[in-house]
Write an enzyme that holds these catalytic residues in place. Structure first.
Site, PDB file in Angstrom:
ATOM      1  N   SER A   1      -9.845   1.774   2.941  1.00 39.17           N
ATOM      2  CA  SER A   1      -8.976   2.540   2.189  1.00 39.17           C
ATOM      3  C   SER A   1      -7.621   1.909   0.932  1.00 39.17           C
ATOM      4  CB  SER A   1      -8.331   3.288   3.548  1.00 39.17           C
ATOM      5  OG  SER A   1      -7.057   2.735   3.828  1.00 39.17           O
TER       6      SER A   1
ATOM      7  N   SER B   1     -10.044  -0.417   7.015  1.00 36.31           N
ATOM      8  CA  SER B   1      -9.799  -0.725   5.814  1.00 36.31           C
ATOM      9  C   SER B   1      -8.410  -1.751   5.037  1.00 36.31           C
ATOM     10  CB  SER B   1      -8.369   1.021   5.916  1.00 36.31           C
ATOM     11  OG  SER B   1      -9.377   2.138   5.585  1.00 36.31           O
TER      12      SER B   1
ATOM     13  N   LYS C   1       0.597  -1.123   0.026  1.00 33.16           N
ATOM     14  CA  LYS C   1      -0.046   0.148   0.733  1.00 33.16           C
ATOM     15  C   LYS C   1       0.897   0.937  -0.324  1.00 33.16           C
ATOM     16  CE  LYS C   1      -3.566   2.198   3.040  1.00 33.16           C
ATOM     17  NZ  LYS C   1      -4.898   1.377   4.090  1.00 33.16           N
TER      18      LYS C   1
END
Length: 485
Positions: free
Chosen positions: A153, A177, A78
């Protein structure tokens, strides 16, 4: 070679160690898959093709190391996790040109285990969102239906795993997330106990809530990844000294005999779509068939109270953490500013997106002198009650079983201007972050072709039990089909 990208971590590791496959051809297969599917899903912000192939060639010239569980395996990360000499943007204009000079602790652990970083995945800006629509680099699309969001997210990480662009991806989880996008993309998502995995080198959103973890296609793979990531880090003052396990070796249970699973009544409510409730109840029945005992329990503060509490605490911490992005020290710097105040205002106004600015303003408001007692202080008190709720029910059961998301993946753009609607989609996940507990999302079925997940909640620092039970359930639940990309 195409079929090899569908293999588990253990399977591809065996092929690489035995030299049945070269690291270069496995890495190239993942890159080919990324090239073929990226125009459709936009899972990556940065693709490290040159660096990944260079590292692959080096490994092919070396002696395979079976003690390194990720030796030669492409992993995605990420893009709010620092990677040395690789752009780390947090999906924000503010950091669009930022290149870190060091690796986050968990990146060091991945490299120590032999992993190849194949790219940096898309996310909601500064990890603030539930849909991966607020990224400065455009939204990510769900591989199961590209008209829909992948969740967030960590939507880019979940989409990349679901689309077979990599073998596993790292996400971060502040209020769901990792677990929510994993559920919406038909993957496994593990949020470890707070403190189990180092936060050093992760761009902070809410420091008392943030935790990194893996997104994978099997629970066994999640166990392998956690064994790599879970190490004490003296650079992170919240990093736990508690001993970690070889979580993969500990996956020994064959059924759920002797296990008591708690079913919190507050998670069965009007918030959840009926088809998802049906799948959740089928999962409960499957657990019983596998030998588990289920009992009804109450977590009175863990849903509606938790949402309000979370969005006060998280935004307050975000307001503090993001104060450093001012256009002076690093990050986006607005031009044509004649005073220092103008520089601050212009840099932050143009550097941050709408949702980030909304949360900064909310957090600044609840921390202000006039509202601190009524909002932040009260939220801290409710957070304690949420933790006490969990501690109380774990005296009666080994694990909790809940939904992950009240709905399946929704259409892109349908809620982007409705922040309150988006916030309520976290209703089943935020309480774990407030209590610091581990959670595991596993696929449990499909509704109209879109994945549905269920969530297992474990006791603090008992990821072994969480993964062991999740591994058994995953073998009996979940979609057997794959995204049609």
């Amino acid at each position: 070679m195409t079929s090899d990208i569908h293999l588990s971590l253990a399977q591809i590791h065996n092929l690489l160690i035995s030299r049945e496959k070269s690291v270069e051809e496995v890495t190239q297969a993942c890159l080919d898959r990324i090239i073929a599917t990226e125009p459709t899903i936009n899972a990556f912000i940065t693709i490290c093709a040159e660096e990944a192939l260079s590292e692959a060639k080096k490994l092919d010239q070396s002696t395979p190391d079976p003690k390194k569980p990720l030796w030669g395996i492409p992993i995605a990360v990420k893009d709010n996790i620092l990677t040395k000499n690789i752009p780390t943007t947090a999906a924000s204009c503010m950091l669009k040109h930022f290149i870190p000079q060091y690796d986050a602790f968990i990146i060091q652990q991945l490299k120590n285990a032999g992993a190849i970083i194949i790219g940096k995945t898309n996310l909601d800006e500064f990890a603030m969102g539930s849909s991966t629509e607020t990224s400065f680099f455009g939204p990510t699309y769900n591989p199961w239906n590209t008209k829909c969001v992948p969740g967030g997210s960590s939507g880019g990480s979940a989409a990349s795993v679901a689309a077979f662009q990599c073998f596993s991806a790292i996400g971060t989880d502040t209020g769901g997330s990792i677990r929510q996008p994993a559920a919406l993309c038909g993957c496994i998502g593990l949020k470890p106990t707070y403190g189990r995995v180092s936060r050093y080198g992760i761009i902070a959103y809410a420091s008392s809530l943030d935790q990194a973890g893996p997104i994978t296609r099997t629970v066994e793979d999640a166990a392998i990844m956690l064994s790599v990531l879970a190490k004490h880090d003296p650079q992170d003052t919240t990093s736990s000294f508690k001993a970690t396990d070889n979580y993969y070796i500990n996956l020994k249970k064959q059924d759920l005999t002797g296990i008591t699973i708690g079913i919190p009544k507050e998670f069965i409510s009007e918030h959840i779509d009926p088809p998802i409730l049906d799948i959740y109840q089928q999962a409960i029945e499957q657990a019983k068939e596998l030998g588990a005992k289920t009992i009804d329990l109450s977590l009175p503060h863990a849903t509606d109270h938790a949402i309000a509490t979370y969005y006060i605490i998280a935004t307050a911490e975000a307001s503090s953490n993001l104060a450093r992005f001012d256009g002076v020290r690093y990050g986006y710097r607005a031009k044509n500013s004649h005073t220092l105040e103008e520089l601050y205002i212009n840099s932050r106004t143009k550097g941050f997106g709408e949702e980030v600015k909304r949360r900064i303003l909310l957090g600044t408001h609840v921390l202000s002198t006039d509202y601190y007692e009524n909002y932040y202080h009260k939220a801290a008190q409710v957070r304690y009650l949420i933790l006490q709720d969990f501690l109380s029910v774990f005296k009666k059961c080994d694990i909790l079983l809940t939904p992950v998301s009240p709905i399946t993946a929704w259409e892109i753009g349908s809620t982007i201007k409705k922040p309150i609607t988006i916030y309520h989609k976290d209703i089943f996940t935020v309480s774990l972050n407030l209590a610091g507990l581990p959670g595991l999302s596993i696929p449990a079925g499909l509704v109209k072709g879109l994945p549905v997940g269920i969530q297992l909640i474990g006791q603090a620092f008992d990821e072994s039990t969480l993964l062991s039970i999740g591994n058994i359930l995953h073998k009996y639940l979940g979609p057997t089909s794959q995204p049609n990309l």
